[in-house]
Write a protein that holds these residues in place. Structure first.
Motif, short mmCIF file in Angstrom:
data_model
loop_
_atom_site.label_atom_id
_atom_site.label_comp_id
_atom_site.label_asym_id
_atom_site.label_seq_id
_atom_site.Cartn_x
_atom_site.Cartn_y
_atom_site.Cartn_z
N THR A 2 0.65 -1.14 -0.09
CA THR A 2 0.88 -0.29 0.01
C THR A 2 0.72 1.56 -0.14
N ASN A 3 0.44 3.02 -0.12
CA ASN A 3 0.78 3.48 -0.34
C ASN A 3 0.87 4.54 1.49
N THR A 4 0.61 3.72 2.18
CA THR A 4 -0.64 4.54 3.50
C THR A 4 0.42 3.74 4.36
N PRO A 5 1.47 3.42 5.47
CA PRO A 5 1.88 2.87 6.40
C PRO A 5 0.59 2.68 7.36
N LYS A 6 0.72 1.40 7.60
CA LYS A 6 -0.17 1.10 8.94
C LYS A 6 -0.13 0.80 10.18
N GLY A 7 -0.55 1.31 10.73
CA GLY A 7 -0.18 1.86 12.87
C GLY A 7 -0.16 2.97 13.58
N GLU A 8 0.45 3.39 14.23
CA GLU A 8 1.06 4.47 15.20
C GLU A 8 1.88 4.64 14.71
N LEU A 42 6.12 1.01 21.71
CA LEU A 42 4.68 0.77 22.47
C LEU A 42 4.68 -0.82 23.40
N ALA A 43 5.06 -1.32 23.60
CA ALA A 43 5.78 -2.55 24.71
C ALA A 43 5.35 -1.70 25.33
N VAL A 75 3.87 1.15 14.12
CA VAL A 75 4.16 0.00 14.83
C VAL A 75 1.91 -0.16 14.71
N THR A 76 1.81 -1.99 14.65
CA THR A 76 1.08 -2.17 15.34
C THR A 76 0.76 -3.29 16.31
N LEU A 77 -0.67 -3.61 17.44
CA LEU A 77 -0.68 -4.14 17.94
C LEU A 77 -0.77 -5.37 17.40
N ILE A 78 -0.62 -6.60 17.03
CA ILE A 78 -1.45 -7.82 16.89
C ILE A 78 -2.16 -8.67 17.62
N LYS A 79 -1.15 -9.27 18.35
CA LYS A 79 -1.60 -9.93 19.52
C LYS A 79 -1.28 -9.69 20.91
N GLN A 80 -2.27 -9.96 22.00
CA GLN A 80 -1.30 -10.05 23.50
C GLN A 80 -1.40 -10.81 24.38
N GLY A 81 -0.85 -10.87 25.16
CA GLY A 81 -0.82 -12.34 26.31
C GLY A 81 -0.76 -11.86 27.37
N THR A 83 2.03 -12.36 28.70
CA THR A 83 3.43 -12.11 29.44
C THR A 83 3.83 -11.81 27.46
N SER A 84 3.04 -11.38 26.76
CA SER A 84 3.38 -11.47 25.08
C SER A 84 2.78 -10.83 25.02
N MET A 85 3.50 -9.90 23.78
CA MET A 85 2.59 -9.21 22.44
C MET A 85 3.58 -9.32 21.40
N THR A 86 2.51 -9.55 20.41
CA THR A 86 2.89 -9.73 19.16
C THR A 86 2.83 -8.24 18.55
N PHE A 87 3.82 -8.08 17.72
CA PHE A 87 2.83 -6.53 16.89
C PHE A 87 3.66 -6.61 15.18
N SER A 88 2.91 -5.27 14.51
CA SER A 88 3.30 -6.01 12.71
C SER A 88 4.13 -4.35 12.58
N VAL A 89 5.21 -4.19 12.54
CA VAL A 89 6.00 -2.38 12.19
C VAL A 89 6.71 -2.44 10.94
N GLU A 90 6.17 -1.57 10.47
CA GLU A 90 6.59 -1.48 9.40
C GLU A 90 7.57 0.48 9.40
N ALA A 91 8.72 0.41 8.98
CA ALA A 91 9.63 1.75 8.09
C ALA A 91 9.33 1.88 7.13
N TRP A 92 9.09 3.31 7.32
CA TRP A 92 8.73 4.08 5.93
C TRP A 92 9.21 4.90 5.76
N ALA A 93 10.47 5.73 4.22
CA ALA A 93 11.15 6.05 4.27
C ALA A 93 11.08 7.09 3.33
N HIS A 94 11.24 8.59 3.89
CA HIS A 94 10.66 9.40 3.13
C HIS A 94 11.95 10.84 2.23
N PRO A 95 12.24 10.66 0.97
CA PRO A 95 13.56 10.67 1.12
C PRO A 95 13.46 12.52 0.74
#
Length: 102
Positions: A2-8, A42-43, A75-81, A83-95
């Motif tokens: 996509t052309n837009t980032p997902k998450g916070e 975020l964690a 960062v997007t929180l995918i799952k929280q238990g 004692t653990s958390m799962t995240f999706s993390v994206e890096a976007w570069a702006h030239p």
């Protein structure tokens, strides 16, 4: 892709010359460290205490990052238990020379 980032938006920084490889691009390891910091922010906020990265399940680099690029990590929180958390993390570069992020 996509052309837009997902998450916070968790962290933004500039890619600097000290972070380059022999080809003049930014080290992949530096990008990974920024992603880890972003997820840690975020964690820590969610855990209200200390956290540690246990595993990175996958990583894909789509384009090189260049000196002077603004690197933003989302960062997007995918799952929280209990004692653990799962995240999706994206890096976007702006030239610095363009109006569009990649």
């Amino acid at each position: 892709m996509t052309n837009t980032p997902k998450g916070e938006l968790a962290i933004q920084t500039l890619a600097m010359p000290a972070n380059t490889n022999a080809n003049g691009d930014i080290f992949g390891g530096w990008i990974v460290s920024q992603l880890d910091l972003a997820a840690g922010i975020l964690a820590k906020k969610l855990a209200l205490g200390r956290v540690a990265t246990v595993a990175i399940h996958s990583m894909s680099f789509l384009k090189p990052v260049h000196v002077g690029d603004l690197v933003s990590c989302y960062v997007t929180l995918i799952k929280q238990g209990n004692t653990s958390m799962t995240f999706s993390v994206e890096a976007w570069a702006h030239p610095a020379t363009q109006n569009e992020a990649y």
